[in-house]
Design a protein around this motif. Structure first.
Motif, PDB file in Angstrom:
ATOM      1  N   HIS A   1      -5.231 105.452 -74.499  1.00  0.00           N
ATOM      2  CA  HIS A   1      -5.732 105.129 -73.163  1.00  0.00           C
ATOM      3  C   HIS A   1      -7.232 104.986 -73.119  1.00  0.00           C
ATOM      4  CE1 HIS A   1      -2.292 105.145 -70.357  1.00  0.00           C
ATOM      5  NE2 HIS A   1      -1.756 105.331 -71.537  1.00  0.00           N
TER       6      HIS A   1
ATOM      7  N   ILE B   1      -8.227 101.624 -74.668  1.00  0.00           N
ATOM      8  CA  ILE B   1      -7.993 100.435 -73.831  1.00  0.00           C
ATOM      9  C   ILE B   1      -9.035 100.375 -72.704  1.00  0.00           C
ATOM     10  CG2 ILE B   1      -5.956 101.523 -72.729  1.00  0.00           C
ATOM     11  CD1 ILE B   1      -5.926  97.898 -73.034  1.00  0.00           C
TER      12      ILE B   1
ATOM     13  N   SER C   1     -11.702  97.442 -72.518  1.00  0.00           N
ATOM     14  CA  SER C   1     -11.822  96.661 -71.280  1.00  0.00           C
ATOM     15  C   SER C   1     -13.283  96.530 -70.903  1.00  0.00           C
ATOM     16  CB  SER C   1     -11.107  97.342 -70.123  1.00  0.00           C
ATOM     17  OG  SER C   1      -9.766  97.380 -70.395  1.00  0.00           O
TER      18      SER C   1
ATOM     19  N   ARG D   1     -12.699  96.135 -65.828  1.00  0.00           N
ATOM     20  CA  ARG D   1     -12.710  97.599 -65.955  1.00  0.00           C
ATOM     21  C   ARG D   1     -12.734  98.267 -64.578  1.00  0.00           C
ATOM     22  NH1 ARG D   1     -11.963 101.859 -65.705  1.00  0.00           N
ATOM     23  NH2 ARG D   1     -12.762 103.695 -66.791  1.00  0.00           N
TER      24      ARG D   1
ATOM     25  N   PHE E   1      -8.273  96.797 -63.655  1.00  0.00           N
ATOM     26  CA  PHE E   1      -7.809  97.427 -64.883  1.00  0.00           C
ATOM     27  C   PHE E   1      -6.279  97.537 -64.946  1.00  0.00           C
ATOM     28  CE2 PHE E   1      -6.587 101.077 -67.424  1.00  0.00           C
ATOM     29  CZ  PHE E   1      -7.041 100.637 -68.649  1.00  0.00           C
ATOM     30  N   ASP E   2      -5.660  98.016 -63.847  1.00  0.00           N
ATOM     31  CA  ASP E   2      -4.207  98.232 -63.890  1.00  0.00           C
ATOM     32  C   ASP E   2      -3.463  96.920 -64.091  1.00  0.00           C
ATOM     33  OD1 ASP E   2      -4.548 100.890 -63.686  1.00  0.00           O
ATOM     34  OD2 ASP E   2      -4.299 100.953 -61.496  1.00  0.00           O
TER      35      ASP E   2
ATOM     36  N   SER F   1      -4.165  95.562 -67.686  1.00  0.00           N
ATOM     37  CA  SER F   1      -3.490  96.286 -68.788  1.00  0.00           C
ATOM     38  C   SER F   1      -1.982  96.090 -68.738  1.00  0.00           C
ATOM     39  CB  SER F   1      -3.867  97.757 -68.911  1.00  0.00           C
ATOM     40  OG  SER F   1      -4.240  98.289 -67.735  1.00  0.00           O
TER      41      SER F   1
ATOM     42  N   PHE G   1      -1.497  92.816 -70.509  1.00  0.00           N
ATOM     43  CA  PHE G   1      -1.657  92.981 -71.960  1.00  0.00           C
ATOM     44  C   PHE G   1      -0.447  93.694 -72.564  1.00  0.00           C
ATOM     45  CE2 PHE G   1      -6.086  91.673 -71.709  1.00  0.00           C
ATOM     46  CZ  PHE G   1      -6.185  90.959 -72.889  1.00  0.00           C
ATOM     47  N   HIS G   2       0.124  94.599 -71.781  1.00  0.00           N
ATOM     48  CA  HIS G   2       1.317  95.304 -72.235  1.00  0.00           C
ATOM     49  C   HIS G   2       2.454  94.295 -72.471  1.00  0.00           C
ATOM     50  CE1 HIS G   2       3.618  98.922 -72.727  1.00  0.00           C
ATOM     51  NE2 HIS G   2       4.543  98.469 -71.902  1.00  0.00           N
TER      52      HIS G   2
ATOM     53  N   GLN H   1      -7.705  96.691 -80.727  1.00  0.00           N
ATOM     54  CA  GLN H   1      -7.300  97.810 -79.883  1.00  0.00           C
ATOM     55  C   GLN H   1      -6.367  98.801 -80.598  1.00  0.00           C
ATOM     56  OE1 GLN H   1      -5.140  96.674 -76.320  1.00  0.00           O
ATOM     57  NE2 GLN H   1      -4.396  98.768 -76.242  1.00  0.00           N
TER      58      GLN H   1
END
Ligand code: HEM
Length: 489
Positions: free
Chosen positions: A176, A179, A183, A192, A196-197, A200, A203-204, A288
């Motif tokens: 975490h 990442i 960011s 960032r 961010f949420d 990410s 990206f997930h 990452q």
């Protein structure tokens, strides 16, 4: 079928077999034998060849075959020949050959739907070279200096949320933190601070869309690939908005996004929004997981090897006496002991276990036993950091965690020349992010070592061989206690 038909069938079959045997015999006399000294070929099943053995795990295969066949041998999978070149004696050409002889484009094609069109493996080598120049510029020391400040403040922020004592899964925590840091340094302040949420989560989806099956069939219509493609589209929209608002506001930031926005090709053409998005995705994919896995292994080894834990703590103490609480690029650069501890964790556990190329011209290699082999054009050529980094003729007691093997006087990483230690590859395509990765991992461990007493409470972790980027299996539970005089209180 009557008896007559049956006899006719048998006669025809017999004639066919006799003709085939005769043709084979005649050809072996008439057609001159190839003078090529081909590497030994592993026995496999008809048609699929060695597919099943390869799927069981390339490292298992290498462990079984290297002692019997040495560092050069060929595995057939369907119609493809994969030739392994294991060890510095035979891998120099792998690392140094020009793209016209050994290329990455074909073997790393499976990245194209993830990175997107117009970047890296979707473009000709001349364009790719220019794009890698953008990476090099974005990772120059002056840029790294500003990234370090962000790395340090992200670590301070993150660990300030830990209590005065407790238990955490170190693997989860470091994933975490990395990442968040990536960011900030790579994707930029907008992502960032505000997105961010969302980003990410996207990206997930990209991550989950890169499966072992994607290597062979990157466009297979499966839900994971559909989610990957949607995520790629949404990321392109998000970055297009960020880029245009930076341009409208005439605002410049200290991040990789800005470097890519400002990059220009030799002919003066600026990068497009889609290219910038693709290059950022490539940077995140390259850096990452590799960095978070290495941070976790470093921690696991330090906490299990008190002698090295004391050595890195001592180094921190000395640096604090010299520089106070200051942690910046130059202070991190002085951490030789910590550097060797990270490097040794990475020797034992390189996250990229196989590197591949496609061969476009014949070449020869000579093994350390003096055998010469000709590798024909058309072969896929492979080397393996995970296997080569543990060769006993290069690394003394290779399975032992021994960071001092890199210290002055021993320098086992250079024992057999430039390609003895290959966690970051080397030569023509050596990792461009190596300094960034070390700075990031050092910044995290500097904070942890200075501020916490740590103890590993779960068993020493195992390797997760099934992941695309090979990492740590399961949780890595650590008990922590904040130091009385922790520097950031
Ligand atoms: C511990 C962390 C890392 C490890 C173990 C690692 C490992 C590697 C390896 C083995 C290669 C060579 C691949 C090949 O020869 O086929 C490579 C290439 C590359 N890496 Fe890293 N990497 C790390 C971190 C990073 C970071 C943080 C970045 C960027 C922010 C990065 C960017 C790149 C790029 C752009 C290349 C391609 C270079 C080229 O083909 O010319 N890496 N990396």
């Amino acid at each position: 079928m009557n008896v007559f038909d049956g006899n006719k069938f048998l006669n025809t079959l017999l004639l066919l077999i006799t003709t085939l045997i005769a043709a084979k015999l005649i050809s072996s006399f008439i057609i001159p034998k190839s003078k090529k000294r081909l590497p030994p070929i592993l026995q496999g099943w008809p048609i699929i060849g060695g597919l099943l053995r390869f799927l069981k795990g390339p490292i298992i295969l290498l462990r079984e075959e290297y002692p019997k066949l040495g560092g050069v041998f060929t595995l057939k999978i369907f119609h493809k020949n994969i030739t392994f070149l294991i060890g510095p004696e035979v891998s120099a050409h792998f690392f140094k050959a020009p793209e016209s002889d050994l290329s990455q484009q074909e073997v790393y094609q499976f990245n194209v739907p993830t990175f997107g069109p117009g970047v890296v493996f979707d473009v000709d080598y001349s364009v790719r070279q220019e794009q890698f120049r953008f990476f090099t510029e974005a990772l120059r020391v002056n840029k790294l200096k500003s990234y370090v400040n962000q790395m340090v403040s992200e670590a301070e922020d993150y660990f300030s949320k830990w209590g005065s004592s407790g238990e955490v899964d170190l693997k989860y925590e470091l994933e975490h933190l990395i990442i968040l840091t990536a960011s900030r340094c790579l994707l930029g302040r907008e992502v960032r601070d505000k997105l961010f949420d969302d980003v990410s989560a996207l990206f997930h989806d990209l991550d989950n869309g890169m499966l072992p099956i994607s290597v062979l069939f990157p466009y297979l219509p499966i839900p994971a690939h559909r989610r990957r493609d949607n995520a790629r589209k949404k990321l392109a929209e998000i970055f297009a908005n960020i880029i245009s608002s930076r341009k409208i506001a005439d605002k410049s930031e200290d991040d990789m996004l800005q470097c890519f926005i400002d990059s220009k090709y030799k002919d003066g053409r600026p990068t497009t929004e889609s290219e910038v998005t693709g290059l950022l995705i490539a940077a995140l994919f390259a850096g990452q997981h590799t960095s978070s896995i290495t941070s976790t292994w470093t921690g696991a080894y330090l906490l299990c090897n008190k002698q090295y834990l004391s050595a890195v703590e001592e180094e921190q103490k000395n640096l604090m006496e010299k520089h106070g609480d200051r942690v910046d690029h130059d202070v991190l650069a002085e951490m030789d002991v910590l550097y060797r501890c990270i490097k040794e964790a990475l020797r034992l556990h390189p996250p990229l276990i196989m590197l591949l190329r496609s061969s476009h011209s014949d070449f020869s290699v000579t093994t350390r036993e003096g055998k010469e082999y000709d590798i024909p054009k058309g072969h896929i050529v492979a080397t393996s950091p995970a296997f080569a980094n543990r060769l006993p003729h290069i690394f003394n007691d290779p399975d032992k965690y021994d960071p001092d093997r890199f210290a002055v006087g021993r320098e086992e990483d250079k024992a057999a020349g430039a390609f003895s230690y290959i966690s970051f590859g080397g030569g023509r395509h050596g990792c461009l992010g190596e300094p960034f990765a070390y700075l990031q991992i050092k910044a995290i461990w500097t904070h942890l070592l200075r501020n916490f007493e740590l103890e590993l409470v779960s068993p020493f972790p195992e390797i997760d061989w099934n992941a695309m980027v090979v990492g740590v299996k399961g949780k890595v539970m650590v008990r922590y206690k904040r130091r009385e005089l922790s520097v950031n209180q």
